[in-house]
Write a protein that holds these residues in place. Structure first.
Motif, short mmCIF file in Angstrom:
data_model
loop_
_atom_site.label_atom_id
_atom_site.label_comp_id
_atom_site.label_asym_id
_atom_site.label_seq_id
_atom_site.Cartn_x
_atom_site.Cartn_y
_atom_site.Cartn_z
N THR A 1 3.26 2.83 4.84
CA THR A 1 2.06 3.19 5.62
C THR A 1 1.48 1.97 6.33
O THR A 1 0.43 2.07 6.96
CB THR A 1 0.96 3.83 4.73
OG1 THR A 1 0.59 2.88 3.71
CG2 THR A 1 1.43 5.10 4.05
N GLY A 2 2.12 0.82 6.19
CA GLY A 2 1.71 -0.37 6.94
C GLY A 2 0.41 -1.00 6.46
O GLY A 2 -0.26 -1.70 7.21
N THR A 3 0.05 -0.79 5.18
CA THR A 3 -1.23 -1.35 4.70
C THR A 3 -1.07 -2.72 4.03
O THR A 3 -2.06 -3.29 3.54
CB THR A 3 -1.93 -0.41 3.69
OG1 THR A 3 -1.11 -0.28 2.52
CG2 THR A 3 -2.18 0.96 4.29
N SER A 4 0.14 -3.25 3.97
CA SER A 4 0.33 -4.54 3.30
C SER A 4 -0.41 -5.63 4.07
O SER A 4 -0.64 -5.52 5.28
CB SER A 4 1.81 -4.86 3.17
OG SER A 4 2.48 -4.62 4.38
N LEU A 5 -0.75 -6.69 3.37
CA LEU A 5 -1.72 -7.65 3.90
C LEU A 5 -1.12 -8.99 4.33
O LEU A 5 -1.85 -9.89 4.75
CB LEU A 5 -2.82 -7.89 2.85
CG LEU A 5 -3.70 -6.67 2.58
CD1 LEU A 5 -4.53 -6.85 1.32
CD2 LEU A 5 -4.59 -6.35 3.76
N GLU A 6 0.20 -9.16 4.21
CA GLU A 6 0.81 -10.44 4.56
C GLU A 6 1.86 -10.28 5.66
O GLU A 6 2.85 -11.01 5.67
CB GLU A 6 1.41 -11.10 3.31
CG GLU A 6 0.38 -11.45 2.25
CD GLU A 6 -0.63 -12.51 2.72
OE1 GLU A 6 -0.37 -13.21 3.73
OE2 GLU A 6 -1.70 -12.63 2.09
N GLY A 7 1.65 -9.33 6.55
CA GLY A 7 2.59 -9.12 7.65
C GLY A 7 3.95 -8.66 7.17
O GLY A 7 4.95 -8.77 7.89
N HIS A 8 4.00 -8.09 5.95
CA HIS A 8 5.28 -7.71 5.33
C HIS A 8 6.14 -6.81 6.23
O HIS A 8 7.35 -6.97 6.29
CB HIS A 8 5.07 -6.86 4.07
CG HIS A 8 4.31 -7.46 2.95
ND1 HIS A 8 3.01 -7.86 2.99
CD2 HIS A 8 4.71 -7.68 1.68
CE1 HIS A 8 2.63 -8.30 1.80
NE2 HIS A 8 3.65 -8.20 0.99
N PRO B 1 -3.86 1.01 -5.43
CA PRO B 1 -4.15 -0.20 -4.65
C PRO B 1 -5.28 0.00 -3.62
O PRO B 1 -5.37 -0.79 -2.68
CB PRO B 1 -2.80 -0.48 -3.96
CG PRO B 1 -2.17 0.86 -3.82
CD PRO B 1 -2.70 1.73 -4.92
N GLY B 2 -6.09 0.99 -3.79
CA GLY B 2 -7.20 1.18 -2.85
C GLY B 2 -6.73 1.97 -1.64
O GLY B 2 -7.13 3.10 -1.43
N ALA B 3 -5.87 1.37 -0.85
CA ALA B 3 -5.32 2.07 0.32
C ALA B 3 -4.46 3.25 -0.16
O ALA B 3 -3.89 3.20 -1.25
CB ALA B 3 -4.48 1.10 1.13
N ASN B 4 -4.38 4.30 0.66
CA ASN B 4 -3.51 5.43 0.32
C ASN B 4 -2.09 5.10 0.74
O ASN B 4 -1.54 5.66 1.68
CB ASN B 4 -4.01 6.72 0.98
CG ASN B 4 -3.21 7.92 0.50
OD1 ASN B 4 -2.57 7.89 -0.55
ND2 ASN B 4 -3.24 8.99 1.30
N ALA B 5 -1.48 4.16 0.01
CA ALA B 5 -0.18 3.61 0.39
C ALA B 5 0.95 4.56 0.00
O ALA B 5 0.77 5.47 -0.80
CB ALA B 5 0.00 2.27 -0.30
N SER B 6 2.14 4.29 0.55
CA SER B 6 3.32 5.08 0.19
C SER B 6 3.88 4.55 -1.12
O SER B 6 3.77 3.36 -1.44
CB SER B 6 4.38 4.97 1.28
OG SER B 6 4.97 3.67 1.27
N LEU B 7 4.53 5.44 -1.87
CA LEU B 7 5.11 5.00 -3.16
C LEU B 7 6.24 4.01 -2.94
O LEU B 7 6.41 3.07 -3.71
CB LEU B 7 5.58 6.23 -3.94
CG LEU B 7 4.41 7.15 -4.35
CD1 LEU B 7 4.91 8.52 -4.78
CD2 LEU B 7 3.59 6.51 -5.48
N GLY B 8 7.00 4.18 -1.85
CA GLY B 8 8.07 3.21 -1.55
C GLY B 8 7.49 1.84 -1.25
O GLY B 8 7.98 0.81 -1.74
N GLY B 9 6.43 1.80 -0.45
CA GLY B 9 5.78 0.53 -0.11
C GLY B 9 5.15 -0.10 -1.34
O GLY B 9 5.20 -1.32 -1.54
N MET B 10 4.58 0.74 -2.20
CA MET B 10 3.95 0.22 -3.43
C MET B 10 5.00 -0.39 -4.36
O MET B 10 4.78 -1.44 -4.96
CB MET B 10 3.18 1.33 -4.13
CG MET B 10 1.88 1.71 -3.43
SD MET B 10 1.13 3.22 -4.10
CE MET B 10 0.82 2.78 -5.80
N ALA B 11 6.15 0.30 -4.47
CA ALA B 11 7.21 -0.27 -5.31
C ALA B 11 7.72 -1.56 -4.67
O ALA B 11 7.94 -2.57 -5.35
CB ALA B 11 8.35 0.73 -5.46
N ALA B 12 7.88 -1.55 -3.35
CA ALA B 12 8.44 -2.72 -2.65
C ALA B 12 7.53 -3.94 -2.74
O ALA B 12 8.00 -5.07 -2.65
CB ALA B 12 8.73 -2.36 -1.19
#
Ligand SMILES: Cc1cc2nc3c(=O)[nH]c(=O)nc-3n(C[C@H](O)[C@H](O)[C@H](O)COP(=O)(O)OP(=O)(O)OC[C@H]3O[C@@H](n4cnc5c(N)ncnc54)[C@H](O)[C@@H]3O)c2cc1C
Length: 463
Positions: A71-78, A132-143
Protein backbone atom coordinates in the motif's frame (compact mmCIF):
# COMPACT_ATOMS: atom_id res chain seq x y z
CA UNK A 1 13.55 3.67 -22.59
CA UNK A 2 16.04 1.32 -20.89
CA UNK A 3 13.52 -1.46 -20.34
CA UNK A 4 11.55 -1.31 -23.63
CA UNK A 5 11.98 -4.99 -24.49
CA UNK A 6 10.78 -6.16 -21.07
CA UNK A 7 7.83 -3.76 -21.12
CA UNK A 8 6.75 -4.83 -24.61
CA UNK A 9 6.76 -8.50 -23.59
CA UNK A 10 4.97 -7.75 -20.32
CA UNK A 11 2.32 -5.73 -22.13
CA UNK A 12 1.58 -8.64 -24.43
CA UNK A 13 1.19 -10.82 -21.33
CA UNK A 14 -0.79 -8.44 -19.05
CA UNK A 15 -2.65 -6.21 -21.53
CA UNK A 16 -4.26 -3.29 -19.74
CA UNK A 17 -2.95 -4.51 -16.39
CA UNK A 18 0.42 -3.02 -17.32
CA UNK A 19 0.21 0.77 -16.98
CA UNK A 20 2.86 2.76 -18.85
CA UNK A 21 1.87 6.37 -18.24
CA UNK A 22 -0.29 8.74 -16.23
CA UNK A 23 -1.39 9.13 -12.64
CA UNK A 24 -0.66 5.51 -11.69
CA UNK A 25 3.05 6.02 -12.35
CA UNK A 26 3.08 9.21 -10.26
CA UNK A 27 1.19 7.47 -7.41
CA UNK A 28 3.75 4.65 -7.34
CA UNK A 29 6.58 7.19 -7.38
CA UNK A 30 5.45 8.87 -4.13
CA UNK A 31 6.39 7.88 -0.63
CA UNK A 32 5.16 8.87 2.83
CA UNK A 33 8.49 10.51 3.67
CA UNK A 34 10.98 13.05 2.36
CA UNK A 35 12.22 11.20 -0.73
CA UNK A 36 11.80 12.94 -4.09
CA UNK A 37 9.14 11.54 -6.50
CA UNK A 38 10.54 8.53 -8.39
CA UNK A 39 7.96 7.14 -10.83
CA UNK A 40 8.65 3.61 -12.16
CA UNK A 41 8.65 2.88 -15.93
CA UNK A 42 5.45 0.87 -15.52
CA UNK A 43 3.02 -0.48 -12.93
CA UNK A 44 1.95 -4.13 -13.19
CA UNK A 45 -1.17 -5.53 -11.50
CA UNK A 46 -0.90 -9.33 -11.19
CA UNK A 47 -3.88 -11.35 -9.96
CA UNK A 48 -2.30 -14.76 -9.31
CA UNK A 49 0.95 -16.32 -8.15
CA UNK A 50 1.43 -17.73 -11.66
CA UNK A 51 1.24 -14.20 -13.08
CA UNK A 52 3.77 -12.89 -10.53
CA UNK A 53 6.07 -15.77 -11.47
CA UNK A 54 5.73 -15.03 -15.21
CA UNK A 55 6.27 -11.26 -14.70
CA UNK A 56 9.44 -11.89 -12.69
CA UNK A 57 10.73 -14.47 -15.20
CA UNK A 58 10.19 -12.07 -18.13
CA UNK A 59 11.80 -9.21 -16.20
CA UNK A 60 14.77 -11.40 -15.22
CA UNK A 61 15.39 -12.34 -18.87
CA UNK A 62 15.64 -8.62 -19.72
CA UNK A 63 17.43 -7.50 -16.52
CA UNK A 64 14.47 -5.25 -15.73
CA UNK A 65 14.05 -4.31 -12.02
CA UNK A 66 10.88 -5.38 -10.19
CA UNK A 67 9.91 -3.54 -7.00
CA UNK A 68 6.94 -4.92 -5.05
CA UNK A 69 4.28 -2.47 -3.84
CA UNK A 70 1.76 -3.20 -1.08
CA UNK A 71 0.00 0.00 0.00
CA UNK A 72 3.08 2.25 -0.17
CA UNK A 73 2.99 3.35 3.49
CA UNK A 74 6.60 2.45 4.31
CA UNK A 75 8.65 5.34 5.61
CA UNK A 76 12.15 4.85 4.16
CA UNK A 77 11.45 4.98 0.43
CA UNK A 78 11.30 1.15 0.46
CA UNK A 79 8.81 0.76 -2.39
CA UNK A 80 10.25 3.36 -4.78
CA UNK A 81 11.63 1.93 -8.03
CA UNK A 82 14.91 3.84 -7.77
CA UNK A 83 16.54 1.92 -10.64
CA UNK A 84 13.45 2.15 -12.84
CA UNK A 85 11.58 -0.89 -14.15
CA UNK A 86 8.30 -2.19 -12.80
CA UNK A 87 6.36 -1.39 -9.68
CA UNK A 88 4.61 -4.70 -8.95
CA UNK A 89 1.35 -3.66 -7.28
CA UNK A 90 -0.10 -6.62 -5.36
CA UNK A 91 -3.37 -4.93 -4.36
CA UNK A 92 -5.48 -7.19 -6.60
CA UNK A 93 -4.21 -10.29 -4.77
CA UNK A 94 -6.35 -9.45 -1.76
CA UNK A 95 -8.31 -12.54 -0.79
CA UNK A 96 -8.52 -14.53 2.44
CA UNK A 97 -7.78 -18.04 1.15
CA UNK A 98 -8.60 -19.99 4.34
CA UNK A 99 -9.43 -19.49 7.99
CA UNK A 100 -8.49 -22.53 10.09
CA UNK A 101 -10.20 -21.50 13.31
CA UNK A 102 -9.33 -24.74 15.11
CA UNK A 103 -5.61 -24.09 14.48
CA UNK A 104 -5.96 -20.30 14.95
CA UNK A 105 -4.47 -19.62 11.49
CA UNK A 106 -5.43 -17.73 8.36
CA UNK A 107 -4.02 -18.03 4.86
CA UNK A 108 -4.09 -14.76 2.92
CA UNK A 109 -2.88 -13.19 -0.28
CA UNK A 110 -0.27 -10.40 0.12
CA UNK A 111 -2.40 -7.47 -1.05
CA UNK A 112 -5.04 -8.02 1.65
CA UNK A 113 -4.87 -5.27 4.26
CA UNK A 114 -4.76 -6.00 7.99
CA UNK A 115 -8.10 -4.23 8.52
CA UNK A 116 -9.78 -6.25 5.75
CA UNK A 117 -8.49 -9.47 7.33
CA UNK A 118 -9.86 -8.44 10.73
CA UNK A 119 -13.23 -7.54 9.20
CA UNK A 120 -13.33 -11.02 7.71
CA UNK A 121 -12.44 -12.58 11.07
CA UNK A 122 -14.98 -10.62 13.11
CA UNK A 123 -17.51 -13.46 13.48
CA UNK A 124 -14.88 -16.09 14.31
CA UNK A 125 -13.80 -14.72 17.71
CA UNK A 126 -10.27 -14.48 16.33
CA UNK A 127 -8.13 -11.51 15.27
CA UNK A 128 -4.83 -10.62 13.66
CA UNK A 129 -3.46 -8.07 16.14
CA UNK A 130 -0.36 -6.61 14.45
CA UNK A 131 -1.13 -2.92 14.08
CA UNK A 132 1.32 -0.56 12.39
CA UNK A 133 -1.21 2.27 12.44
CA UNK A 134 -1.50 2.52 8.67
CA UNK A 135 -3.91 0.09 7.00
CA UNK A 136 -0.95 -1.67 5.37
CA UNK A 137 -0.97 -4.82 3.23
CA UNK A 138 -0.03 -8.10 4.89
CA UNK A 139 2.67 -8.68 2.25
CA UNK A 140 4.20 -5.25 2.93
CA UNK A 141 3.96 -5.82 6.68
CA UNK A 142 5.76 -9.15 6.39
CA UNK A 143 8.34 -7.62 4.04
CA UNK A 144 9.13 -4.84 6.55
CA UNK A 145 8.82 -7.07 9.66
CA UNK A 146 6.28 -4.55 10.89
CA UNK A 147 4.88 -4.23 14.38
CA UNK A 148 3.34 -1.26 16.20
CA UNK A 149 1.21 -0.53 19.22
CA UNK A 150 0.33 -4.14 20.12
CA UNK A 151 3.77 -5.77 19.78
CA UNK A 152 4.34 -5.58 23.53
CA UNK A 153 1.61 -8.24 23.89
CA UNK A 154 1.39 -10.09 20.56
CA UNK A 155 4.86 -9.76 19.04
CA UNK A 156 5.83 -8.55 15.55
CA UNK A 157 5.36 -9.99 12.06
CA UNK A 158 8.39 -12.18 12.81
CA UNK A 159 6.37 -13.94 15.51
CA UNK A 160 3.10 -14.14 13.58
CA UNK A 161 4.05 -15.34 10.08
CA UNK A 162 4.16 -19.13 10.06
CA UNK A 163 4.64 -19.91 6.38
CA UNK A 164 5.05 -18.17 3.04
CA UNK A 165 4.76 -18.74 -0.67
CA UNK A 166 7.48 -16.75 -2.41
CA UNK A 167 8.37 -16.07 -6.05
CA UNK A 168 12.16 -16.00 -6.44
CA UNK A 169 14.17 -13.71 -8.72
CA UNK A 170 14.13 -16.24 -11.60
CA UNK A 171 10.36 -16.84 -11.35
CA UNK A 172 10.52 -20.11 -9.36
CA UNK A 173 7.83 -20.49 -6.69
CA UNK A 174 8.81 -21.90 -3.28
CA UNK A 175 7.04 -22.55 0.01
CA UNK A 176 8.65 -21.92 3.38
CA UNK A 177 7.48 -23.01 6.84
CA UNK A 178 4.32 -24.98 7.59
CA UNK A 179 1.13 -24.94 9.66
CA UNK A 180 2.97 -26.54 12.60
CA UNK A 181 3.56 -24.28 15.60
CA UNK A 182 7.27 -25.17 15.54
CA UNK A 183 9.81 -26.90 13.33
CA UNK A 184 13.50 -27.81 13.35
CA UNK A 185 13.59 -28.67 9.66
CA UNK A 186 16.60 -26.76 8.38
CA UNK A 187 17.22 -23.06 7.78
CA UNK A 188 14.40 -20.68 8.73
CA UNK A 189 13.61 -19.29 5.28
CA UNK A 190 10.34 -17.79 6.50
CA UNK A 191 12.37 -15.69 8.93
CA UNK A 192 14.74 -14.72 6.12
CA UNK A 193 11.98 -13.44 3.83
CA UNK A 194 10.18 -11.64 6.68
CA UNK A 195 11.96 -8.29 6.78
CA UNK A 196 13.70 -8.69 3.40
CA UNK A 197 11.80 -5.69 1.96
CA UNK A 198 11.17 -7.25 -1.44
CA UNK A 199 14.90 -7.67 -2.13
CA UNK A 200 14.99 -11.51 -1.96
CA UNK A 201 11.60 -12.59 -3.32
CA UNK A 202 7.96 -11.63 -3.84
CA UNK A 203 5.59 -12.90 -1.14
CA UNK A 204 2.46 -14.27 -2.82
CA UNK A 205 0.79 -16.04 0.12
CA UNK A 206 1.07 -15.89 3.91
CA UNK A 207 -0.02 -18.27 6.67
CA UNK A 208 -0.61 -16.14 9.75
CA UNK A 209 -1.03 -16.88 13.43
CA UNK A 210 -4.36 -15.63 14.84
CA UNK A 211 -5.24 -14.73 18.42
CA UNK A 212 -8.50 -14.84 20.39
CA UNK A 213 -10.48 -11.59 20.55
CA UNK A 214 -10.20 -10.48 24.20
CA UNK A 215 -13.33 -10.77 26.31
CA UNK A 216 -12.65 -7.39 27.94
CA UNK A 217 -10.66 -4.38 26.76
CA UNK A 218 -9.87 -1.31 28.86
CA UNK A 219 -7.85 1.69 27.74
CA UNK A 220 -6.65 4.82 29.47
CA UNK A 221 -4.49 7.89 29.06
CA UNK A 222 -2.54 9.50 31.87
CA UNK A 223 -0.29 12.53 32.18
CA UNK A 224 3.05 12.94 33.94
CA UNK A 225 4.83 16.09 35.08
CA UNK A 226 8.03 15.06 33.37
CA UNK A 227 9.05 12.57 30.74
CA UNK A 228 11.36 10.66 33.12
CA UNK A 229 8.42 9.71 35.35
CA UNK A 230 6.49 8.44 32.31
CA UNK A 231 9.44 6.39 31.07
CA UNK A 232 10.16 5.03 34.58
CA UNK A 233 6.51 3.95 34.77
CA UNK A 234 6.92 1.99 31.55
CA UNK A 235 10.09 0.31 32.78
CA UNK A 236 8.53 -0.62 36.14
CA UNK A 237 5.35 -1.91 34.45
CA UNK A 238 7.27 -4.15 32.05
CA UNK A 239 9.64 -5.37 34.76
CA UNK A 240 6.68 -6.24 37.03
CA UNK A 241 5.23 -8.35 34.23
CA UNK A 242 1.88 -6.51 34.06
CA UNK A 243 0.52 -7.83 30.73
CA UNK A 244 -0.04 -4.65 28.73
CA UNK A 245 -1.70 -4.94 25.31
CA UNK A 246 -0.46 -1.44 24.44
CA UNK A 247 1.73 1.08 26.26
CA UNK A 248 2.49 4.16 24.19
CA UNK A 249 4.45 7.28 25.12
CA UNK A 250 3.83 10.76 23.67
CA UNK A 251 5.81 13.80 24.78
CA UNK A 252 4.41 17.24 25.64
CA UNK A 253 4.84 18.46 22.05
CA UNK A 254 2.70 15.58 20.74
CA UNK A 255 0.06 16.24 23.45
CA UNK A 256 -0.20 19.85 22.19
CA UNK A 257 -0.37 18.62 18.57
CA UNK A 258 -3.18 16.17 19.53
CA UNK A 259 -5.15 19.03 21.08
CA UNK A 260 -4.78 21.18 17.97
CA UNK A 261 -5.68 18.34 15.59
CA UNK A 262 -8.48 16.68 17.60
CA UNK A 263 -9.96 19.42 19.78
CA UNK A 264 -8.96 17.54 22.95
CA UNK A 265 -7.83 19.28 26.14
CA UNK A 266 -4.94 17.09 27.24
CA UNK A 267 -2.51 18.78 29.62
CA UNK A 268 0.56 19.76 27.59
CA UNK A 269 2.69 17.18 29.38
CA UNK A 270 4.15 13.75 28.58
CA UNK A 271 1.47 11.03 28.48
CA UNK A 272 1.15 7.28 28.44
CA UNK A 273 -1.67 5.67 26.45
CA UNK A 274 -2.37 2.13 27.59
CA UNK A 275 -4.68 -0.81 26.89
CA UNK A 276 -5.38 -4.05 28.77
CA UNK A 277 -6.83 -7.23 27.22
CA UNK A 278 -8.20 -10.22 29.09
CA UNK A 279 -11.23 -11.46 30.98
CA UNK A 280 -13.28 -8.80 32.77
CA UNK A 281 -11.56 -9.76 36.04
CA UNK A 282 -7.97 -9.95 34.72
CA UNK A 283 -8.20 -6.70 32.69
CA UNK A 284 -9.54 -4.88 35.77
CA UNK A 285 -6.80 -6.35 37.97
CA UNK A 286 -4.06 -5.42 35.44
CA UNK A 287 -5.46 -1.88 35.24
CA UNK A 288 -5.51 -1.64 39.04
CA UNK A 289 -1.85 -2.75 39.35
CA UNK A 290 -0.84 -0.33 36.59
CA UNK A 291 -2.73 2.47 38.40
CA UNK A 292 -0.63 1.80 41.49
CA UNK A 293 2.61 2.13 39.51
CA UNK A 294 1.38 5.39 37.98
CA UNK A 295 0.46 6.76 41.42
CA UNK A 296 3.89 5.81 42.78
CA UNK A 297 5.53 7.71 39.91
CA UNK A 298 3.40 10.80 40.43
CA UNK A 299 1.22 10.41 37.30
CA UNK A 300 -2.14 12.16 37.20
CA UNK A 301 -5.18 12.96 35.02
CA UNK A 302 -5.99 9.28 34.55
CA UNK A 303 -8.81 9.14 31.94
CA UNK A 304 -10.39 5.73 31.25
CA UNK A 305 -11.86 4.84 27.88
CA UNK A 306 -14.17 1.93 28.63
CA UNK A 307 -16.59 2.04 25.69
CA UNK A 308 -15.58 0.87 22.20
CA UNK A 309 -16.34 4.41 20.91
CA UNK A 310 -14.04 6.09 23.46
CA UNK A 311 -11.28 3.56 22.73
CA UNK A 312 -11.75 4.11 19.01
CA UNK A 313 -11.31 7.88 19.52
CA UNK A 314 -8.19 7.35 21.65
CA UNK A 315 -6.40 5.08 19.17
CA UNK A 316 -7.54 7.07 16.12
CA UNK A 317 -5.86 10.08 17.72
CA UNK A 318 -2.69 8.02 18.36
CA UNK A 319 -2.68 6.58 14.81
CA UNK A 320 -3.19 10.08 13.41
CA UNK A 321 -0.08 11.35 15.20
CA UNK A 322 2.23 11.22 12.18
CA UNK A 323 0.08 13.35 9.82
CA UNK A 324 -0.84 15.65 12.75
CA UNK A 325 2.86 16.21 13.53
CA UNK A 326 3.62 16.96 9.86
CA UNK A 327 0.66 19.38 9.71
CA UNK A 328 1.88 21.16 12.87
CA UNK A 329 4.64 22.80 10.83
CA UNK A 330 3.11 24.14 7.60
CA UNK A 331 5.15 23.18 4.53
CA UNK A 332 7.12 20.55 6.47
CA UNK A 333 8.05 16.99 5.63
CA UNK A 334 9.08 14.33 8.15
CA UNK A 335 12.27 12.44 8.72
CA UNK A 336 11.23 9.71 11.14
CA UNK A 337 13.69 7.99 13.43
CA UNK A 338 12.89 4.56 14.87
CA UNK A 339 15.19 3.68 17.74
CA UNK A 340 14.76 0.55 19.80
CA UNK A 341 16.82 -0.19 22.90
CA UNK A 342 16.72 -2.70 25.76
CA UNK A 343 14.05 -1.53 28.20
CA UNK A 344 16.67 -0.85 30.94
CA UNK A 345 18.32 1.77 28.67
CA UNK A 346 15.09 3.47 27.57
CA UNK A 347 15.24 6.43 29.98
CA UNK A 348 18.83 7.19 28.95
CA UNK A 349 18.00 6.88 25.24
CA UNK A 350 14.98 9.21 25.43
CA UNK A 351 16.75 11.73 27.66
CA UNK A 352 19.84 12.03 25.42
CA UNK A 353 17.65 12.15 22.31
CA UNK A 354 15.54 15.00 23.72
CA UNK A 355 18.67 17.01 24.54
CA UNK A 356 20.11 16.37 21.07
CA UNK A 357 16.88 17.47 19.34
CA UNK A 358 16.64 20.60 21.49
CA UNK A 359 20.23 21.55 20.57
CA UNK A 360 19.57 21.03 16.84
CA UNK A 361 16.88 23.73 16.65
CA UNK A 362 14.56 21.43 14.65
CA UNK A 363 11.09 20.54 15.92
CA UNK A 364 11.18 16.82 16.78
CA UNK A 365 8.12 15.55 18.68
CA UNK A 366 8.73 12.13 20.28
CA UNK A 367 6.32 9.22 20.57
CA UNK A 368 6.61 5.48 20.57
CA UNK A 369 5.82 1.94 21.49
CA UNK A 370 7.87 2.23 24.64
CA UNK A 371 6.82 -1.13 26.07
CA UNK A 372 9.21 -2.58 23.47
CA UNK A 373 11.87 0.09 24.10
CA UNK A 374 10.92 1.55 20.68
CA UNK A 375 10.38 5.28 20.07
CA UNK A 376 10.29 7.72 17.16
CA UNK A 377 11.31 11.34 16.81
CA UNK A 378 9.53 12.96 13.86
CA UNK A 379 12.03 15.56 12.67
CA UNK A 380 10.04 18.28 10.92
CA UNK A 381 12.03 19.76 8.05
CA UNK A 382 10.98 22.63 5.82
CA UNK A 383 10.37 21.23 2.33
CA UNK A 384 13.29 22.01 -0.07
CA UNK A 385 15.46 23.31 2.78
CA UNK A 386 18.77 21.50 2.17
CA UNK A 387 20.36 22.84 5.37
CA UNK A 388 17.55 21.49 7.55
CA UNK A 389 17.67 18.13 5.78
CA UNK A 390 21.42 17.96 6.45
CA UNK A 391 20.90 18.85 10.12
CA UNK A 392 18.13 16.23 10.43
CA UNK A 393 20.25 13.52 8.81
CA UNK A 394 23.17 14.25 11.14
CA UNK A 395 20.81 14.18 14.11
CA UNK A 396 19.30 10.88 12.94
CA UNK A 397 22.79 9.42 12.58
CA UNK A 398 23.69 10.42 16.14
CA UNK A 399 20.45 8.84 17.36
CA UNK A 400 21.28 5.61 15.52
CA UNK A 401 24.78 5.60 17.02
CA UNK A 402 23.25 6.11 20.46
CA UNK A 403 20.75 3.24 20.05
CA UNK A 404 23.53 0.90 18.92
CA UNK A 405 25.83 2.04 21.74
CA UNK A 406 23.03 1.28 24.23
CA UNK A 407 22.73 -2.26 22.87
CA UNK A 408 19.78 -1.63 20.54
CA UNK A 409 19.01 -0.98 16.90
CA UNK A 410 18.53 2.04 14.63
CA UNK A 411 15.24 0.64 13.38
CA UNK A 412 12.80 -1.26 15.58
CA UNK A 413 10.04 -1.65 13.00
CA UNK A 414 10.16 0.66 9.98
CA UNK A 415 13.04 -1.07 8.23
CA UNK A 416 15.90 0.12 6.08
CA UNK A 417 14.68 0.92 2.56
CA UNK A 418 17.08 3.50 1.18
CA UNK A 419 16.77 6.02 4.02
CA UNK A 420 18.62 3.95 6.60
CA UNK A 421 20.95 2.03 4.28
CA UNK A 422 23.94 4.20 5.16
CA UNK A 423 23.53 3.20 8.82
CA UNK A 424 23.67 -0.55 8.15
CA UNK A 425 27.47 -0.94 8.28
CA UNK A 426 27.49 0.86 11.63
CA UNK A 427 24.92 -1.54 13.09
CA UNK A 428 26.00 -4.80 11.46
CA UNK A 429 29.69 -4.52 10.54
CA UNK A 430 30.74 -7.58 8.53
CA UNK A 431 27.28 -9.12 8.95
CA UNK A 432 26.06 -6.54 6.39
CA UNK A 433 28.41 -8.11 3.86
CA UNK A 434 26.90 -11.52 4.68
CA UNK A 435 23.47 -10.02 3.92
CA UNK A 436 24.82 -8.81 0.57
CA UNK A 437 26.09 -12.33 -0.20
CA UNK A 438 22.67 -13.82 0.61
CA UNK A 439 21.11 -11.25 -1.73
CA UNK A 440 23.59 -12.18 -4.46
CA UNK A 441 22.91 -15.91 -4.01
CA UNK A 442 19.14 -15.46 -4.37
CA UNK A 443 19.12 -12.59 -6.89
CA UNK A 444 22.45 -12.64 -8.76
CA UNK A 445 21.39 -9.99 -11.30
CA UNK A 446 19.99 -7.69 -8.63
CA UNK A 447 16.54 -7.23 -10.21
CA UNK A 448 14.44 -7.39 -7.01
CA UNK A 449 14.00 -3.95 -5.42
CA UNK A 450 17.56 -2.83 -6.26
CA UNK A 451 19.18 -0.02 -4.27
CA UNK A 452 17.68 -1.09 -0.93
CA UNK A 453 18.86 -2.73 2.30
CA UNK A 454 22.17 -4.26 1.11
CA UNK A 455 25.28 -2.72 -0.50
CA UNK A 456 25.28 -2.94 -4.28
CA UNK A 457 29.06 -3.30 -4.29
CA UNK A 458 31.41 -4.38 -1.55
CA UNK A 459 33.15 -1.00 -1.27
CA UNK A 460 29.99 0.29 0.44
CA UNK A 461 30.53 -2.22 3.26
CA UNK A 462 33.74 -0.64 4.49
CA UNK A 463 32.45 2.96 4.40
C1 LIG B 1 1.17 7.06 9.70
C2 LIG B 1 2.06 5.86 9.64
C3 LIG B 1 2.31 5.14 10.80
C4 LIG B 1 3.13 4.02 10.76
N1 LIG B 1 3.32 3.33 11.92
C5 LIG B 1 4.03 2.18 11.87
C6 LIG B 1 4.18 1.38 13.04
O1 LIG B 1 3.70 1.72 14.11
N2 LIG B 1 4.87 0.22 12.93
C7 LIG B 1 5.42 -0.20 11.76
O2 LIG B 1 6.01 -1.28 11.71
N3 LIG B 1 5.32 0.56 10.65
C8 LIG B 1 4.64 1.72 10.67
N4 LIG B 1 4.51 2.47 9.53
C9 LIG B 1 5.19 2.05 8.29
C10 LIG B 1 4.38 1.14 7.35
O3 LIG B 1 3.00 1.24 7.57
C11 LIG B 1 4.86 -0.30 7.46
O4 LIG B 1 6.22 -0.39 7.08
C12 LIG B 1 4.05 -1.29 6.61
O5 LIG B 1 4.42 -2.59 6.99
C13 LIG B 1 4.24 -1.13 5.12
O6 LIG B 1 3.27 -1.91 4.44
P1 LIG B 1 2.80 -1.52 2.96
O7 LIG B 1 1.78 -2.50 2.53
O8 LIG B 1 2.42 -0.11 2.87
O9 LIG B 1 4.16 -1.80 2.17
P2 LIG B 1 4.86 -0.90 1.05
O10 LIG B 1 5.20 0.42 1.59
O11 LIG B 1 4.06 -0.95 -0.18
O12 LIG B 1 6.18 -1.75 0.84
C14 LIG B 1 7.11 -1.87 1.88
C15 LIG B 1 8.26 -2.77 1.43
O13 LIG B 1 7.81 -4.11 1.28
C16 LIG B 1 7.99 -4.57 -0.06
N5 LIG B 1 6.82 -5.38 -0.36
C17 LIG B 1 5.52 -4.99 -0.39
N6 LIG B 1 4.75 -6.06 -0.68
C18 LIG B 1 5.58 -7.12 -0.83
C19 LIG B 1 5.38 -8.50 -1.16
N7 LIG B 1 4.17 -9.02 -1.37
N8 LIG B 1 6.47 -9.30 -1.27
C20 LIG B 1 7.71 -8.81 -1.05
N9 LIG B 1 7.96 -7.52 -0.76
C21 LIG B 1 6.89 -6.70 -0.64
C22 LIG B 1 8.15 -3.32 -0.90
O14 LIG B 1 8.94 -3.55 -2.04
C23 LIG B 1 8.86 -2.39 0.07
O15 LIG B 1 10.23 -2.68 0.10
C24 LIG B 1 3.71 3.61 9.54
C25 LIG B 1 3.47 4.34 8.39
C26 LIG B 1 2.67 5.46 8.42
C27 LIG B 1 2.41 6.21 7.16
Amino acid sequence: MAHDAALAELQTFLGDRLILSGADLAAHGQSEAWFPPTPPDAVAYPETTEEVSAIVAISARHHCPVTPWGTGTSLEGHALAVRGGISLDLSRMNRVLAVRAEDMQAVAQPGLTREALNTDLRATGLMFPIDPGANASLGGMAATRASGTTAVRYGTMRDNVMALEVVLADGRVIRTGSGARKSSAGYDLTGLFVGSEGTLGIITELTLKLHGQPEAVTAAVCAFDDFAAAVDTVIATIQMGIPMARIEFVDEAVAAIFNAANGTALPEKPHLMVEFHGSATSAAEDARRFGEVVADMGGAHFDWATTPEARGRLWRMRHGAYPACIASRPGAMGLVTDLCVPISRLAEAVSETRADIAASGLPGPILGHVGDGNFHAILLIERDNADELKTAKALARRMAERAIRLGGTMTGEHGVGMGKKDLMAMEHGQAWEVMARIKRALDPDGILNPGKVVPENMTEVSQ
